[in-house]
Design a protein around this motif. Structure first.
Motif, mmCIF file in Angstrom:
data_model
loop_
_atom_site.group_PDB
_atom_site.id
_atom_site.type_symbol
_atom_site.label_atom_id
_atom_site.label_comp_id
_atom_site.label_asym_id
_atom_site.label_seq_id
_atom_site.Cartn_x
_atom_site.Cartn_y
_atom_site.Cartn_z
ATOM 1 N N ARG A 1 0.841 -1.195 0.000
ATOM 2 C CA ARG A 1 0.000 0.000 0.000
ATOM 3 C C ARG A 1 0.878 1.248 0.000
ATOM 4 N N THR A 2 0.544 2.196 -0.831
ATOM 5 C CA THR A 2 1.309 3.434 -0.895
ATOM 6 C C THR A 2 0.840 4.383 0.213
ATOM 7 N N PRO A 3 1.639 5.406 0.540
ATOM 8 C CA PRO A 3 1.177 6.400 1.520
ATOM 9 C C PRO A 3 -0.150 7.034 1.119
ATOM 10 N N HIS A 4 -0.315 7.314 -0.170
ATOM 11 C CA HIS A 4 -1.574 7.898 -0.635
ATOM 12 C C HIS A 4 -2.741 6.948 -0.392
ATOM 13 N N GLU A 5 -2.534 5.661 -0.658
ATOM 14 C CA GLU A 5 -3.597 4.674 -0.428
ATOM 15 C C GLU A 5 -3.930 4.564 1.060
ATOM 16 N N LEU A 6 -2.903 4.665 1.910
ATOM 17 C CA LEU A 6 -3.154 4.623 3.344
ATOM 18 C C LEU A 6 -3.995 5.809 3.784
ATOM 19 N N ALA A 7 -3.679 6.993 3.282
ATOM 20 C CA ALA A 7 -4.461 8.182 3.622
ATOM 21 C C ALA A 7 -5.904 8.032 3.144
ATOM 22 N N THR A 8 -6.087 7.478 1.958
ATOM 23 C CA THR A 8 -7.433 7.245 1.437
ATOM 24 C C THR A 8 -8.188 6.259 2.320
ATOM 25 N N GLU A 9 -7.500 5.226 2.770
ATOM 26 C CA GLU A 9 -8.123 4.225 3.656
ATOM 27 C C GLU A 9 -8.590 4.873 4.950
ATOM 28 N N LEU A 10 -7.781 5.739 5.495
ATOM 29 C CA LEU A 10 -8.139 6.411 6.744
ATOM 30 C C LEU A 10 -9.347 7.326 6.563
#
Length: 210
Positions: free
Chosen positions: A15-24
């Motif tokens: 998971r990319t940092p951007h994907e993690l932020a989207t998940e949150l």
């Protein structure tokens, strides 16, 4: 250094940092109290329970794995393979394994240190500044972190675990303590085994009160 794809890290952790932020952001409206009370057993009831969060159950043996509306995978952890209460919700984010045996361990730890600020800042962009952030050797490392299992100081310093950690206190119904953690497997820091490091996000049901 190779991406971790062993059983403990399936599906592949990339998971990319951007994907993690989207998940949150997708978790922002979750009713945590309902999550902590736990889901019903597999069947239509479980499907409806997951649907209220935009989740789809993907694995129902021992623990419940769900796929989120943003494509992430969450694990709902409960004691002894039971379903309720839910003790934590975890999301594997990144992982790496040393290539060529223990001599590759320093490179694995260096890679973890390189990606850490990217993921920490991604979480901060959604949740704000962490209540605490630091490393295994931080002088002010807390004696306890809510429901996080904190190793004794002497063990933490030898195993460098957690290698990096940051946590955030979440409000709303039920509340949560969200932690982002870089964790080396046993034998990674001291070179006694071929190194493995993973980075995960985990939410616990009780906020830390300071």
């Amino acid at each position: 250094m190779a991406a971790v794809t062993g059983p403990a890290f399936e599906p592949p952790v990339d998971r990319t940092p951007h994907e993690l932020a989207t998940e949150l952001r997708g978790l922002a409206g979750v009713d945590w109290e309902t999550v902590w009370n736990g889901p019903p057993y597999p069947g239509r009831g479980l499907d409806r329970w997951c649907a209220q969060f935009g989740w789809t159950p993907t694995q129902c043996e021992y623990v419940l794995n769900v796929r989120t509306a943003t494509g992430g995978e969450l694990v709902l952890n409960a004691t002894g393979g039971s379903w309720a209460p839910v003790q934590s919700v975890s999301h594997w984010v990144w992982g790496a394994r040393a290539a060529g045996g223990p001599q590759g361990n320093p490179r694995v730890l260096a890679a973890a240190e390189e990606v850490w600020p990217l993921y920490r800042d991604a979480v901060t962009s959604v949740l704000g500044e962490p209540a605490w952030a630091g490393a295994w050797d931080s002088a002010d490392f807390p004696d306890e972190l809510g429901r996080f299992a904190v190793l004794k100081p002497e063990t933490r310093r030898v195993q460098k675990r957690p290698y990096r950690i940051a946590y955030w206190e979440l409000g709303g119904p039920g509340g949560a303590l969200a932690g982002l953690t870089v964790t080396p497997a046993t034998g990674t820091a001291d070179g006694s085994r071929s190194g493995v490091v993973n980075l995960s996000l985990r939410c616990y049901p009780r906020p830390l009160h300071t």
